[in-house]
Design a protein around this motif. Structure first.
Motif, PDB file in Angstrom:
ATOM      1  N   TRP A  65     -10.718  -0.730 -25.542  1.00 41.03           N
ATOM      2  CA  TRP A  65     -11.438  -0.742 -24.267  1.00 41.03           C
ATOM      3  C   TRP A  65     -10.803  -1.696 -23.270  1.00 41.03           C
ATOM      4  N   VAL A  66     -10.438  -2.880 -23.774  1.00 39.53           N
ATOM      5  CA  VAL A  66      -9.800  -3.862 -22.882  1.00 39.53           C
ATOM      6  C   VAL A  66      -8.517  -3.260 -22.305  1.00 39.53           C
ATOM      7  N   GLN A  67      -7.743  -2.609 -23.185  1.00 43.65           N
ATOM      8  CA  GLN A  67      -6.460  -2.073 -22.735  1.00 43.65           C
ATOM      9  C   GLN A  67      -6.647  -0.882 -21.788  1.00 43.65           C
ATOM     10  N   VAL A  68      -7.638  -0.042 -22.096  1.00 46.88           N
ATOM     11  CA  VAL A  68      -7.876   1.124 -21.223  1.00 46.88           C
ATOM     12  C   VAL A  68      -8.325   0.653 -19.844  1.00 46.88           C
ATOM     13  N   LEU A  69      -9.228  -0.343 -19.822  1.00 44.32           N
ATOM     14  CA  LEU A  69      -9.696  -0.860 -18.531  1.00 44.32           C
ATOM     15  C   LEU A  69      -8.552  -1.530 -17.768  1.00 44.32           C
ATOM     16  N   THR A  70      -7.707  -2.251 -18.509  1.00 45.91           N
ATOM     17  CA  THR A  70      -6.549  -2.885 -17.865  1.00 45.91           C
ATOM     18  C   THR A  70      -5.625  -1.819 -17.286  1.00 45.91           C
ATOM     19  N   LEU A  71      -5.392  -0.782 -18.099  1.00 44.25           N
ATOM     20  CA  LEU A  71      -4.513   0.301 -17.642  1.00 44.25           C
ATOM     21  C   LEU A  71      -5.095   0.974 -16.394  1.00 44.25           C
ATOM     22  N   ALA A  72      -6.419   1.187 -16.413  1.00 39.33           N
ATOM     23  CA  ALA A  72      -7.065   1.813 -15.252  1.00 39.33           C
ATOM     24  C   ALA A  72      -6.899   0.922 -14.018  1.00 39.33           C
ATOM     25  N   ALA A  73      -7.113  -0.389 -14.210  1.00 46.95           N
ATOM     26  CA  ALA A  73      -6.999  -1.316 -13.077  1.00 46.95           C
ATOM     27  C   ALA A  73      -5.565  -1.338 -12.543  1.00 46.95           C
ATOM     28  N   VAL A  74      -4.601  -1.410 -13.462  1.00 43.56           N
ATOM     29  CA  VAL A  74      -3.189  -1.453 -13.047  1.00 43.56           C
ATOM     30  C   VAL A  74      -2.824  -0.153 -12.316  1.00 43.56           C
ATOM     31  N   THR A  75      -3.283   0.981 -12.885  1.00 43.56           N
ATOM     32  CA  THR A  75      -2.965   2.277 -12.278  1.00 43.56           C
ATOM     33  C   THR A  75      -3.535   2.382 -10.869  1.00 43.56           C
ATOM     34  N   LEU A  76      -4.822   1.975 -10.725  1.00 40.15           N
ATOM     35  CA  LEU A  76      -5.450   2.126  -9.417  1.00 40.15           C
ATOM     36  C   LEU A  76      -4.833   1.192  -8.376  1.00 40.15           C
ATOM     37  N   VAL A  77      -4.555  -0.045  -8.792  1.00 42.82           N
ATOM     38  CA  VAL A  77      -3.926  -0.984  -7.846  1.00 42.82           C
ATOM     39  C   VAL A  77      -2.539  -0.472  -7.469  1.00 42.82           C
ATOM     40  N   ALA A  78      -1.801  -0.008  -8.473  1.00 44.40           N
ATOM     41  CA  ALA A  78      -0.456   0.507  -8.203  1.00 44.40           C
ATOM     42  C   ALA A  78      -0.531   1.756  -7.335  1.00 44.40           C
ATOM     43  N   PHE A  79      -1.553   2.592  -7.560  1.00 48.86           N
ATOM     44  CA  PHE A  79      -1.717   3.800  -6.752  1.00 48.86           C
ATOM     45  C   PHE A  79      -1.984   3.436  -5.283  1.00 48.86           C
ATOM     46  N   LEU A  80      -2.914   2.466  -5.084  1.00 48.86           N
ATOM     47  CA  LEU A  80      -3.227   2.048  -3.713  1.00 48.86           C
ATOM     48  C   LEU A  80      -1.981   1.484  -3.029  1.00 48.86           C
ATOM     49  N   ALA A  81      -1.270   0.642  -3.778  1.00 49.57           N
ATOM     50  CA  ALA A  81      -0.048   0.054  -3.208  1.00 49.57           C
ATOM     51  C   ALA A  81       0.971   1.160  -2.930  1.00 49.57           C
ATOM     52  N   GLY A  82       1.070   2.115  -3.870  1.00 46.02           N
ATOM     53  CA  GLY A  82       2.016   3.217  -3.714  1.00 46.02           C
ATOM     54  C   GLY A  82       1.658   4.087  -2.511  1.00 46.02           C
ATOM     55  N   LEU A  83       0.361   4.292  -2.316  1.00 46.44           N
ATOM     56  CA  LEU A  83      -0.104   5.096  -1.172  1.00 46.44           C
ATOM     57  C   LEU A  83       0.312   4.428   0.133  1.00 46.44           C
ATOM     58  N   PHE A  84       0.099   3.122   0.164  1.00 44.28           N
ATOM     59  CA  PHE A  84       0.474   2.341   1.346  1.00 44.28           C
ATOM     60  C   PHE A  84       1.995   2.425   1.544  1.00 44.28           C
ATOM     61  N   LEU A  85       2.708   2.326   0.436  1.00 45.52           N
ATOM     62  CA  LEU A  85       4.175   2.380   0.489  1.00 45.52           C
ATOM     63  C   LEU A  85       4.630   3.757   0.971  1.00 45.52           C
ATOM     64  N   LEU A  86       3.925   4.785   0.499  1.00 49.96           N
ATOM     65  CA  LEU A  86       4.255   6.165   0.889  1.00 49.96           C
ATOM     66  C   LEU A  86       4.085   6.339   2.395  1.00 49.96           C
ATOM     67  N   VAL A  87       2.969   5.828   2.920  1.00 49.03           N
ATOM     68  CA  VAL A  87       2.712   5.932   4.365  1.00 49.03           C
ATOM     69  C   VAL A  87       3.786   5.155   5.127  1.00 49.03           C
ATOM     70  N   LEU A  88       4.057   3.942   4.653  1.00 42.68           N
ATOM     71  CA  LEU A  88       5.074   3.112   5.317  1.00 42.68           C
ATOM     72  C   LEU A  88       6.441   3.788   5.277  1.00 42.68           C
ATOM     73  N   HIS A  89       6.744   4.362   4.111  1.00 39.32           N
ATOM     74  CA  HIS A  89       8.046   5.015   3.959  1.00 39.32           C
ATOM     75  C   HIS A  89       8.173   6.166   4.954  1.00 39.32           C
TER      76      HIS A  89
END
Lengths: 224, 292
Positions: free
Chosen positions: B21-45
């Motif tokens: 559970w700890v790892q799944v929640l961590t993975l979810a958090a990392v994925t979502l933060v990375a997705f948000l950052a990636g979305l921002f990066l995509l727009v900037l790009h």
């Protein structure tokens, strides 16, 4: 096996050990007795390298704790096993996995490891629980797992810090008999306890009574 | 030795099952933060790409009179293709104009009754690369040439576009890249802290391993691998989600006069993105181990 001279240790202004000296030969059995906070745990922690030696001389299983390098501490701990009052086992792993951990870090080949673990579990009446998660075990069973992990490596020295503190009288006596069996095979054991009843299990054992970090009484000549 | 290293690396990945559970929640958090950052990066790009494209470019839109003879208009289109500095030419007959209008309004067959008798004028959208020193004089000359063509009713262009193109270029260099660096830092800190917290959860395991005589590298290697694996997996999932978003929004702004198409991150940027997240997984695991 153990050679201590004028060992002192302080935590801030509190002296946990004061000028502690003793010798213990291979195959000896030593009870460290005294009230809580007397310094028993500090001494055991120094003996297995969990805290650095501050003052005095200490040689354990051939390792000079005054000059020991951090890299050598794992090697010391492969000769010195410890059993704690709070077991220190991984509850989410199985009994087998917990016991095997001590052999895995020594890179023991798997077939040999399995034989050794099974033999120890059989000896401690835990074989039927080998694949049960430790979280599902009773306190007494968990303590036996901790003992199994400590003895499976065949250490030169076994340290036990209040191992019966969380157990009822019957389980405490069963555990004590395990330590005696281990001792009978020639290993050195130091057992810290304030359970006076345990002392009667081995009348010939050496006893040191500690209070406020100092030895107040011993049943033998402490140094040779 | 190699066998032990491989064993510890594999163990680093499989250790995830001990605290699912700890790892799944961590993975979810990392994925979502990375997705948000990636979305921002995509727009900037895409913004950066668009700015680079529009820097030094100017667009003219030419409208012919309604009912102008198409044979003559198409001849003029062929002449326009030969103009100096022309980078792109899009032409629309009245019928094509109606089709584009119908599609952009999403009105289905509402304009079906106008087919064959479109009231819209023929138009041409021309993109030029700005040349010469005096941009304004050059643009005015083009404007007058286009306006003088037979049956042309109106030529539109925004003189401000020249200044904007240059200003956007400066903006791109001074704001977008610092913003990307800042974003990378935020991403690294958030991902790093998330993974670090998950690794701190394993303090008991580390304590026991030390107790039974495990060497430092024996304890650290699987945990560093776990951190890198979580970062890599989270980053990969985030990139897959980004690809999905990019595909679904790709043509959203691809209509006149914008003609913007959302591109995915280039391979090098995607790899840097993954490397930052995986690297932070390793660094944060190492910090978590040092703190124990």
């Amino acid at each position: 096996m153990i050679h201590l001279r004028h060992v002192s240790h302080n935590f801030g202004s509190h002296w946990a050990l004061k000028n502690f000296s003793l010798d213990l030969d291979k195959g000896g059995f030593l009870f460290l007795v005294g009230p809580s906070g007397a310094g028993k745990t500090t001494l055991l922690r120094i003996l297995h390298g969990a805290i650095a030696l501050q003052r005095g001389q200490a040689v354990v299983c051939g390792f000079d704790l005054q000059t020991i390098k951090p890299k050598a501490i794992p090697l010391l701990r492969r000769e010195v096993s410890v059993v704690f009052q709070d077991f220190k086992i991984l509850p989410q792993r199985t009994v087998f996995a917990n016991v095997a951990l001590a052999l895995e870090v020594r890179n023991m080949p798997r077939p040999l490891l399995q034989r050794r673990v099974r033999a120890v579990l059989r000896g401690l009446d835990l074989e039927s629980k080998a694949h049960v998660s430790c979280a599902e075990l009773s306190g007494g069973e968990q303590q036996r797992v901790a003992v199994a992990r400590a003895v499976v490596v065949g250490p030169q020295l076994l340290l036990a810090d209040e191992p019966t503190g969380n157990l009822d009288r019957e389980l405490a006596m069963r555990l004590m008999s395990l330590f005696l069996q281990f001792h009978a095979h020639g290993s050195t054991v130091i057992l810290a306890t304030h359970n006076q009843e345990l002392l009667s299990c081995l009348p010939e054992a050496k006893i040191v009574h500690i209070e406020d970090g100092s030895i107040v009484w011993a049943n033998w000549s402490l140094t040779e | 030795m190699l066998r032990i290293l491989i064993k510890l690396i594999v163990q680093g990945v499989t250790d995830i099952r001990h605290h699912p559970w700890v790892q799944v929640l961590t993975l979810a958090a990392v994925t979502l933060v990375a997705f948000l950052a990636g979305l921002f990066l995509l727009v900037l790009h895409n913004l950066d790409q668009e700015l680079k494209r529009s820097q030094g470019e100017i667009q003219f839109q030419v409208y012919w009179k309604p009912g102008a003879e198409m044979v003559s208009v198409q001849e003029q289109w062929r002449d326009l293709e030969r103009l100096d500095g022309l980078k792109n030419l899009k032409t629309f007959t009245p019928e094509q104009g109606l089709e584009v209008l119908t599609a952009s309004l999403g009105s289905g067959d509402e304009f079906a009754w106008l087919r064959g008798q479109s009231p819209l004028p023929a138009t041409a959208l021309m993109t030029f690369a700005v040349t010469g020193e005096d941009h304004h004089a050059w643009a005015k000359a083009i404007y007058l040439d286009l306006e003088r063509m037979p049956e042309v009713e109106k030529v539109s262009f925004n003189p401000l576009q020249l200044d904007l193109a240059r200003s956007w270029g400066h903006f791109s260099n001074r704001v977008i890249w610092p913003l990307i660096l800042f974003l990378g830092l935020v991403l690294a800190l958030v991902v790093g802290n998330t993974i670090k917290l998950a690794q701190v959860h394993r303090h008991q395991e580390v304590e026991i391993l030390r107790l039974v005589g495990a060497a430092r590298w024996y304890i650290q290697l699987p945990m560093l691998v776990t951190g890198a694996f979580l970062g890599l997996l989270g980053g990969t999932l985030a990139l897959l989600m980004l690809k999905g978003v990019q595909l679904s929004l790709k043509d959203l702004l691809h209509f006149p006069p914008l003609w913007l198409r959302l591109d995915f991150l280039p391979v090098d940027q995607a790899l840097i993105f993954l490397a930052i997240i995986s690297g932070m997984g390793v660094v944060s695991s190492w910090v978590a181990l040092r703190e124990k």
